[in-house]
Design an enzyme around this catalytic site. Sequence first.
Site, short mmCIF file in Angstrom:
data_model
loop_
_atom_site.label_atom_id
_atom_site.label_comp_id
_atom_site.label_asym_id
_atom_site.label_seq_id
_atom_site.Cartn_x
_atom_site.Cartn_y
_atom_site.Cartn_z
N ALA A 1 0.87 -1.20 0.00
CA ALA A 1 0.00 0.00 0.00
C ALA A 1 0.90 1.24 0.00
CB ALA A 1 -0.95 -0.01 1.19
N LEU A 2 1.82 1.27 -0.94
CA LEU A 2 2.90 2.25 -0.94
C LEU A 2 2.40 3.67 -1.17
CD1 LEU A 2 5.58 0.29 -2.98
CD2 LEU A 2 5.18 0.27 -0.52
N HIS B 1 7.02 5.77 1.59
CA HIS B 1 7.80 4.60 1.20
C HIS B 1 8.76 4.93 0.06
CE1 HIS B 1 3.99 2.64 2.77
NE2 HIS B 1 4.91 2.05 3.49
N LYS C 1 8.46 7.65 11.27
CA LYS C 1 7.07 7.85 11.71
C LYS C 1 6.71 6.90 12.84
CE LYS C 1 3.32 6.39 9.61
NZ LYS C 1 2.43 5.90 10.70
N VAL D 1 7.52 11.75 6.29
CA VAL D 1 6.99 12.52 5.16
C VAL D 1 5.56 12.93 5.51
CG1 VAL D 1 6.45 12.52 2.70
CG2 VAL D 1 8.46 11.28 3.55
#
Length: 283
Positions: free
Chosen positions: A32-33, A37, A149, A180
């Site tokens: 589920a990039l 990623h 994260k 990010v």
Amino acid sequence: MQTATTLEVLRSALAQLRAEGKRVALVATMGALHEGHLTLVREARRRADAVVTSIFVNPKQFGQNEDLDAYPRQLAQDSALLEAEGVDLLWAPTVTAMYPHGFTSNVSVSGVSEGLCGAQRPGHFDGVATVVLKLFNQVQPDVALFGEKDWQQLSVIRRMARDLDLTQPHVDAIIGAPTVREADGLALSSRNRYLSPEQRAQAAALPQAMRETIAALAAGSAVAPTLAALEAHLLQAGFDSVDYAQLVDAESLTPLEMHGERRARLLVAARIGGTRLIDNMAV
């Protein structure tokens, strides 16, 4: 880009890369990039000659009543994204390939795995440590990259690598890449797609409240009432509950009662609808 779904194919492809004298980087994902990623992939490319990305939705890190079945799986789309980024090898094992029949081993990392998400999700970090150790043994990377994260996860992996002497000869560097974020500050996450438009707008309160908390601590506010104000802010903004909001030592993850004693990190986990969001920031 070559894709491997069995250990035999993976090892053959890695042997070829090693024969060519290439330095190998690993980026481990559950698919589920998103841009977070891909940022890791780009940093891996900068640090190595060849990039191996794994996609494996690890059942061992999901507890009862968690979203294993609902977790997004989009291998074809993810594969296209990785190929466009110049990834050399995609390792996409099945559950049976990763955990063959009769598999009973478990890796547990004490200390940094306790409290925070470890308290909320019993067994979660055992599942993380077990699968990451397997990935390190399978790929034997020279460098491995993980996002900041999930700071507790990164801490568990680093502790495991030090304790089990993984820094040589294979994993000689575990790199944490900065989180990010979306334009409004929300950390990118595969679970953000679970949010309704209204929830997504409300979720922006999380990074906003965290920045305000850090500013208050820097101005000398006491830790306990400042964290309580953070929780109240999130509940007022539309979050349903706050699992934790803690100021911790950045390395050991032990809670801090005063700001300024040691290098600190603010870690928060909160729920909105059926979605659990986590975030952390340096203090």
